[in-house]
Structures are given as structure tokens and as C-alpha cells.
Design an enzyme around this catalytic site. Structure first.
Site, PDB file in Angstrom:
ATOM      1  CE  LYS A 181      -2.637   3.431   1.517  1.00 18.57           C
ATOM      2  NZ  LYS A 181      -2.082   4.791   1.698  1.00 18.57           N
ATOM      3  CD  GLU A 254      12.949   3.674   9.114  1.00 17.29           C
ATOM      4  OE1 GLU A 254      13.154   4.511  10.033  1.00 17.29           O
ATOM      5  OE2 GLU A 254      12.787   3.990   7.938  1.00 17.29           O
ATOM      6  CD  GLU A 385      10.456  12.744  11.755  1.00 22.51           C
ATOM      7  OE1 GLU A 385      11.368  12.172  11.136  1.00 22.51           O
ATOM      8  OE2 GLU A 385       9.378  12.202  12.061  1.00 22.51           O
TER       9      GLU A 385
END
Length: 490
Positions: A181, A254, A385
Site C-alpha cells: 500500500k 521504521e 520532527e
């Protein structure tokens, strides 16, 4: 320098299910981030089509898991050959799709992706079990490694070709089948990859369902999925793990990072500054391993910041298809607004903008290379982030304090230190909370080196031999060698 022609698809993109190109349930537009204009029509898969993809992969698994290691090795090597055969085409596609500067795409994304397939092609023959020593001399116990089954791979938009290789190369090497996906912002490259390799793989071994969160939710919660693997952000990971939990499906994550680069008083400043600039501005700053924090010893901080700002000011920002462009656009309007919001918040928190906080006159989603300086040590940009061409600097006096501040973030993916002192390098590397620690370098991820993080940066490792263990399971075979066993009955 020339501006390359934008990538033009042969037609509207469809889904790839069971070795066939299928009409999607719906459609949405892909937007060129350099221009802000549509360039392709992508397919929106329904929940039912996601289920069909899993069913096709499960059917193909019956024969693919028993295919020979020589066959799988050969196919993975051929995939690498095909990727390398036309690097210019891939570079134009990636530049058009997600804004990766074309000069980077051709020298980084293409060779790195091919290298990953070659690495796992070689490892295919090294996936093995073990003989287990036991006390009973009349027993022989050994283990084998078996494929898990259907792997659901959910991809990001920042490096779609590399992350696709990171997912499907080990999955196929271990004998699994895959349903991918892709991100809504980087779907075309995945489908073009399928078109490139479809004749190499048996039908159903590789499937692609494109679309938004609804498609992904239907895929990762499917009871016939044996492993979910994601490269992406924390909020997406939490949603995926919640969906996978309903079927007790394991996952490999990850995730993001807030990489801190510590620059010691004895660092080679010429090299350290250049490395720090590369560490944040390559890939438009849209990299989980970016050097998005700089911890500078007070004795060299002023000189370092001056040199860094001078390079940042000189970076050419523009159309990703222009070979003279050094920094391209952010991937989407939404992400562009998110990065600008981070910068606005930093200003309200008293962070100094040393360079870069200036508008770029274009219809695309551009942000200039930005260097911030936080003198208070408490701004939100130190721990959040941003995922853009923005790095924030702090100064320190003691190295224990530098390490503590580097670790004072939810993330733990990449970190680094620049120093001429070998002892200091080892001691700092030992204390940093990160899955990857670079010393006197940044942004080096060759195939074979484990990639992954700790804390909110995820779990599991990609790009290495250990990855094959995560895409397979141990099966124990325990054989009696004919000795009479004691009867407990009668």
C-alpha cells in the site's frame, strides 16, 4: 543546466492484483509539488479490493514459498538489473512525483534501490536453520526457517523506490508474498515498478492497492496478513498497530527521528559543516535520518554557524526537474503548511532564524534551507520532527550535557559525533540512544548495515541479514532415533 521533461504516464493508474491490472473503485489526482498542478490520476482501492489482494497473495504463497532459492535469487538480481537499465526515467518520475531533485534521484535512489535487491539476492541462500544440541542422545533436533505468509507493506512518500526495495526484497527472498500500500503522494513509482517486473514474478506474489487511510486500514487488519511492515510516522504507526492487533498480526516499524549531530571542539570544521549541510538538506530534508539537530561546542559554535549559514544561503531552490536545483519542493501542500507552522511556532518561542526563513516565489511547495538557533534549550523544534529543510542548533560546554540533550527526545533513530578524539568518539557513541550512530560522517546507509531505531523511532531492523529473520519463522523438527520411551500408563 537543462530542465528535464516531466514524467508522463501512459494513462490513468490502476491496481495490480493477482498479476492483473484492475480498475480501482475510485480515483484521485497526483500533484506535482514543483508546480502544484495535477500530473496523474491514481486509483483508490476499496476495502473489498484490499481483501482481494490479500487473497491473491495467499493463493500465490502455496507455490512461491516452495520455490527454489536459486529461482528467488535470480529474480531479485534481475529486478536490480531492470532498475539500473533506465536511471533517467526513474529520476524524472521521482522528481515529478515527490519533488526529489533530479540530480539526487539518479545518483542515490536508483543505485541504492538496485543495491538492496542485489544484497538480498545474495542472502537468499543464507537463510537457514540450525541443529540444536540436546541431552538425549536418541533425539535429533534441528530448525528450519519458514516464510511467514502474506506481508502487508505500507510505504512512505519520501523515498518510495528505496523503501519499496527495503520491504519486498527481504520478503520475497524469504519466500513470502506481498501486498503493497503506497503513500497517496508516491503511488505512481510503485505501480511503474510493478509494470517493470510483472513478467518476472508469478501472479499474486506482488500486489499493489493504492488509496488513502481506508485502504490501508482494510489491509493491515486483514486476518490473513502474517506481518505488517511500515516506514512512516508515529501517528500512522499507532493506527496500523491498533488495526493489526485485532488479528494479532506482528509488525515491523521504521519510524521517524530527530537526529542530533554533536560537533566537538576539535572537529575538522570544513568537513563537519559540509557533512551537517548534507545531513539536513539532502532529500529536501524529508528523511527520517536527517541531521535536524546540531549540538555545537561553544568554542566553535560561532564559526560553525557562520560557515553553515553561508552554504545554506547559496543553495539553489527550484523545480525538481531542473538539474541546477539543489533543493526541491516539499511533497504536498499539507506538508508545506505543516513545516511553515513549525517555523512560526519556533519564532514565538524565541528561536533565532539565522538563515532561510524567507518565502520562495513559486506555485510549488517550497521552503528555503533554514538554520535555527535556540539559545534557551527549551523550544519545541528541539524534540519534534519537522521533516523538512530545517535544522536547529544549540551550544554546549560539557560533553555529558551534550549527550543528555541529544537523548532528550522521544526519538532514537540516528545520531552522530564529529571529533578527532577516538576515545571521545567511542564513549559518546556508546551513550547515545540511537539505532544508528555516525562518527565523522552522516547519511551513510549501505546495504548490509542494520537500519532501525529505538524509542519512538520504531523496532526491528531493515537492510541487513537480521531482516530475513524478521520475515521468517523458526520451525523445530524433533526426531526420535528409535529409543524406547518410558510408559507412564498401565
Amino acid at each position: 543546466m537543462p530542465v528535464h521533461t516531466r514524467f508522463e504516464p501512459a494513462g490513468d493508474y490502476r491496481l495490480f492484483l493477482g498479476g492483473q491490472w484492475r480498475q480501482p473503485a475510485g480515483a484521485f489526482e497526483a500533484i506535482d509539488p514543483s508546480t502544484g498542478k495535477p500530473w496523474a490520476v491514481l486509483g483508490q482501492a476499496s476495502a473489498e479490493q484490499a481483501g482481494e489482494a490479500v487473497a491473491a497473495a495467499r493463493t500465490a504463497l502455496r507455490t512461491w514459498r516452495r520455490s527454489t532459492v536459486a529461482n528467488r535469487q535470480r529474480i531479485l538480481w534481475q529486478i536490480a538489473d531492470r532498475i539500473e537499465a533506465d536511471p533517467d526515467r526513474w529520476a524524472r518520475l521521482l522528481a515529478t512525483e515527490n519533488g526529489r531533485p533530479i540530480r539526487e534521484a539518479s545518483v542515490a535512489d536508483v543505485p541504492d534501490s538496485a543495491a538492496i535487491f542485489r544484497f538480498f539476492s545474495g542472502l537468499t541462500r543464507d537463510l537457514r536453520g540450525d541443529q540444536v544440541p540436546v541431552e538425549d542422545p536418541h533425539s535429533l533436533v534441528y530448525s528450519t526457517r519458514e516464510p511467514l505468509g502474506v506481508v502487508a507493506a505500507v510505504l512512505p512518500w519520501n523515498s518510495p523506490l528505496i523503501t519499496l526495495a527495503n520491504k519486498i526484497a527481504p520478503a520475497l527472498a524469504a519466500g513470502n508474498t506481498v501486498v503493497v500500500k503506497p503513500s497517496e503522494f508516491a503511488t505512481a513509482s510503485v505501480l511503474e515498478f510493478c509494470a517493470l517486473v510483472e513478467d518476472l514474478l508469478p501472479p499474486g506474489v506482488l500486489n499493489v492497492v493504492s488509496g488513502g487511510p481506508e485502504t490501508g486500514a482494510a489491509l493491515v487488519s486483514h486476518p490473513d496478513v502474517a506481518l505488517v511492515t511500515l516506514t512512516g510516522g508515529g501517528p500512522t504507526a499507532r493506527r496500523i498497530m491498533a488495526g493489526a492487533a485485532s488479528a494479532l498480526t506482528p509488525s515491523l516499524m521504521e519510524l521517524g527521528g530527530k537526529g542530533a549531530l554533536i560537533v566537538a571542539h576539535d572537529a575538522d570544521l570544513d568537513r563537519a559543516v559540509t557533512d551537517a549541510v548534507n545531513g539536513i538538506y539532502l532529500a529536501n530534508g524529508e528523511a527520517c535520518v536527517a541531521a535536524s539537530r546540531l549540538l555545537l561546542h561553544e568554542s566553535i559554535a560561532e564559526e560553525f554557524l557562520g560557515r553553515f549559514a553561508a552554504i545554506a544561503d547559496s543553495i539553489r531552490v527550484g523545480d525538481a526537474l531542473d538539474e541546477s536545483t539543489q533543493l526541491g519542493p516539499l511533497v504536498s501542500r499539507q506538508h508545506h503548511e505543516r513545516v511553515l507552522a513549525h517555523l512560526a511556532r519556533a519564532r514565538t518561542e524565541g528561536v533565532r532564524v539565522l538563515t532561510g526563513d524567507a518565502p520562495v516565489g513559486s506555485d510549488g511547495f517550497f521552503v528555503r534551507p533554514t538554520l535555527l538557533h535556540d539559545t534557551s534549550g527549551g523550544a519545541s523544534v528541539l524534540s519534534e520532527e519537522i521533516f523538512g529543510p530545517v535544522t536547529v542548533a544549540e551550544t554546549f560546554t560539557g560533553y555529558d550535557d551534550a549527550v543528555a540533550r541529544a537523548n532528550n527526545t522521544p526519538y532514537g533513530l540516528a545520531a552522530g559525533v564529529w571529533t578527532a578524539d577516538l576515545t571521545r568518539a567511542h564513549l559518546i557513541a556508546r551513550e547515545l540512544d540511537a539505532g544508528i550512530v555516525w562518527v565523522n560522517k552522516w547519511f551513510d546507509l549501505p546495504a548490509g548495515v542494520p537500519m532501525g531505531g529505538v524509542k519512538a523511532s520504531g523496532f526491528g531492523r531493515e537492510l541487513c541479514w537480521e531482516t530475513l529473520l524478521q520475515y521468517s519463522a523458526a520451525k523445530v523438527v524433533n526426531i526420535g532415533l528409535g529409543a524406547q520411551r518410558v510408559s507412564l500408563w498401565g
